[in-house]
Design an enzyme around this catalytic site. Structure first.
Site, mmCIF file in Angstrom:
data_model
loop_
_atom_site.group_PDB
_atom_site.id
_atom_site.type_symbol
_atom_site.label_atom_id
_atom_site.label_comp_id
_atom_site.label_asym_id
_atom_site.label_seq_id
_atom_site.Cartn_x
_atom_site.Cartn_y
_atom_site.Cartn_z
ATOM 1 N N ASN A 91 65.020 67.575 93.431
ATOM 2 C CA ASN A 91 63.833 68.185 92.827
ATOM 3 C C ASN A 91 63.517 69.558 93.392
ATOM 4 O O ASN A 91 62.444 70.104 93.099
ATOM 5 C CB ASN A 91 62.620 67.267 93.033
ATOM 6 C CG ASN A 91 62.856 65.874 92.487
ATOM 7 O OD1 ASN A 91 63.006 64.914 93.235
ATOM 8 N ND2 ASN A 91 62.927 65.750 91.172
ATOM 9 N N ILE A 98 59.965 73.911 93.334
ATOM 10 C CA ILE A 98 59.753 72.472 93.476
ATOM 11 C C ILE A 98 59.306 71.905 92.140
ATOM 12 O O ILE A 98 58.441 72.487 91.461
ATOM 13 C CB ILE A 98 58.692 72.177 94.559
ATOM 14 C CG1 ILE A 98 59.096 72.832 95.883
ATOM 15 C CG2 ILE A 98 58.525 70.672 94.741
ATOM 16 C CD1 ILE A 98 57.987 72.851 96.902
ATOM 17 N N CYS A 99 59.896 70.777 91.769
ATOM 18 C CA CYS A 99 59.501 70.062 90.554
ATOM 19 C C CYS A 99 58.631 68.880 90.977
ATOM 20 O O CYS A 99 59.142 67.822 91.373
ATOM 21 C CB CYS A 99 60.733 69.587 89.784
ATOM 22 S SG CYS A 99 60.353 68.699 88.268
ATOM 23 N N LEU A 100 57.294 69.067 90.895
ATOM 24 C CA LEU A 100 56.336 68.045 91.302
ATOM 25 C C LEU A 100 55.142 68.112 90.362
ATOM 26 O O LEU A 100 54.625 69.210 90.073
ATOM 27 C CB LEU A 100 55.907 68.279 92.759
ATOM 28 C CG LEU A 100 55.034 67.215 93.400
ATOM 29 C CD1 LEU A 100 55.775 65.887 93.481
ATOM 30 C CD2 LEU A 100 54.582 67.664 94.793
#
Length: 409
Positions: A91, A98-100
């Site tokens: 991620n 960041i993939c959040l």
């Protein structure tokens, strides 16, 4: 103007909270130095944070630098967070994005004004311990995490060891994002070296395999050696000095085993069954054995016939020697006497043949008495025929005796 004032008040509260009660595994070195110098927290638009890798993960004992940018409309907009330290994660991409969901606004994200920077840092450590490969930025890394976990763990530990480890003097080896390009070039150089070492080891294994294969081919070319030695071993030494052995098992079918299927029929024709001696069932192929010996064995019958013929000749010579007083009879009665003696001899031969045949049948039945053998008994008609023959022979004998008595003076 009012928005800037609200942002300043909010940031002062959050920064004081971060210093007094920081999240677990998070630290703020630049923020603590500013607080010691009694700096103005309202002027902080960028926060440098450090988080420790969670224990029992591939990022354990690593310290990762994060850059947190505060937007002007904070807290109505989420902060912009990126990794300054290279990390191998599904991620997190190579540039540190960041993939959040907590870093995005609804409906795609889950950011809310009630959240703060401490919540974001706690979510970061949770993302390191539990990656989400189904919603990743790095497709190849996500695929490795799902289907080749061993390779993923190896690469993640290697990058953590290289970029996020703490030195003996307490300084971290992690670099800022501006030096990320140089670090990437250094990483590519190491990857090239790794590939070369792997290729060299593969070539060594290939040469060793070829040597052992050639040795096996030479052994296969010699047919006699393969028949005698059924288990061979080929040894070879690689460049690392390790002895490698390759064992080979060869099976040769002897010529005698091909004749085992015919042993039942051959031994049966000779009168003795080898399968019976070895407590095995002979392969009779569904043939029936009758008491009348409808299919007698040629060799055994020939031997019995020759013995019967010899015994008949001996008996004939004895009877002729005993019948010598018949020479005193008339010349007219001699042919009749000879005819009678011939009839008696024929009857005796028939009886002897029958007795010998019965003995042979009994011996054959005793040898071939098994579960698979099928015995066909002769019908009653055959017994009646034998009785009729005996009665007819007796009547002939009585007639012959009467004629002899009449011929005597």
């Amino acid at each position: 103007m009012a928005q800037a004032a609200r942002l300043s008040l909010r940031m002062q509260k959050e920064l004081k909270l971060l210093l007094s009660d920081p999240p677990h595994g998070a630290s703020f070195p630049h923020l603590s130095s500013a607080a010691n110098g009694s700096g103005d927290f309202s002027t902080f638009s960028t926060i440098d944070a450090q988080i420790e890798g969670p224990e029992d993960t591939v990022y354990a004992n690593g310290i990762f630098n994060l850059k947190i940018q505060i937007p002007e409309r904070y807290p109505f907009q989420p902060p912009i967070v990126s990794f300054a330290t290279p990390i191998y994660h599904p991620n997190i991409d190579n540039s540190g994005r960041i993939c959040l969901d907590i870093l995005n606004l609804p409906p795609k994200g889950a950011w809310q004004p009630s959240l703060n920077i401490s919540t974001v840092l706690t979510s970061m450590r949770l993302l390191l311990s539990e990656p989400n490969p189904d919603d990743g930025l790095m497709c190849e890394v996500s695929r490795e995490y799902k289907y080749n976990r061993q390779t993923f763990d190896y690469k993640a530990r290697e990058m953590t060891e290289k970029y996020a480890k703490v030195k003996a003097d307490g300084c971290s080896t992690s670099l800022q994002i501006k030096n990320h390009g140089d670090e990437k070039s250094g990483e590519s150089g190491n990857s090239v070296k790794l590939k070369l070492t792997v290729e060299s080891s593969l070539s060594i294994a290939h040469t060793v395999k070829r040597e052992t294969a050639g040795r096996d081919e030479q052994e296969d070319g010699n047919g006699k050696r393969k028949a005698v030695v059924g288990f061979g071993e080929g040894n070879s030494f690689g460049n690392d000095g390790i002895k490698r052995s390759r064992k080979k098992l060869s099976l040769a079918l002897p010529s005698q085993s091909q004749k085992k299927d015919l042993c039942g029929e051959e031994e049966l024709t000779r009168g003795v069954s080898a399968a019976c001696k070895e407590n095995k069932k002979p392969n009779l192929n569904g043939k029936k054995l009758s008491l009348g010996l409808k299919q007698p064995c040629n060799d055994t019958l020939a031997s019995f016939r020759t013995s019967a013929a010899k015994s008949d000749n001996n008996r004939l010579s004895r009877k002729l020697s005993l019948r010598s007083p018949l020479g005193e009879l008339n010349e007219v009665s001699k042919p009749e006497v000879l005819a009678q003696t011939d009839m008696k001899l024929e009857m005796n031969q028939n009886e002897d043949a029958r007795s010998l045949r019965g003995e042979f049948e009994n011996s054959v039945l005793e040898e071939t008495s098994m579960a698979e053998s099928i015995v066909v008994l002769d019908s009653d008609d055959s017994g009646q025929e034998e009785e009729e023959r005996v009665s007819s022979s007796r009547s002939r004998l009585s007639l012959a005796k009467r004629r002899v008595l009449k011929c005597r003076p």
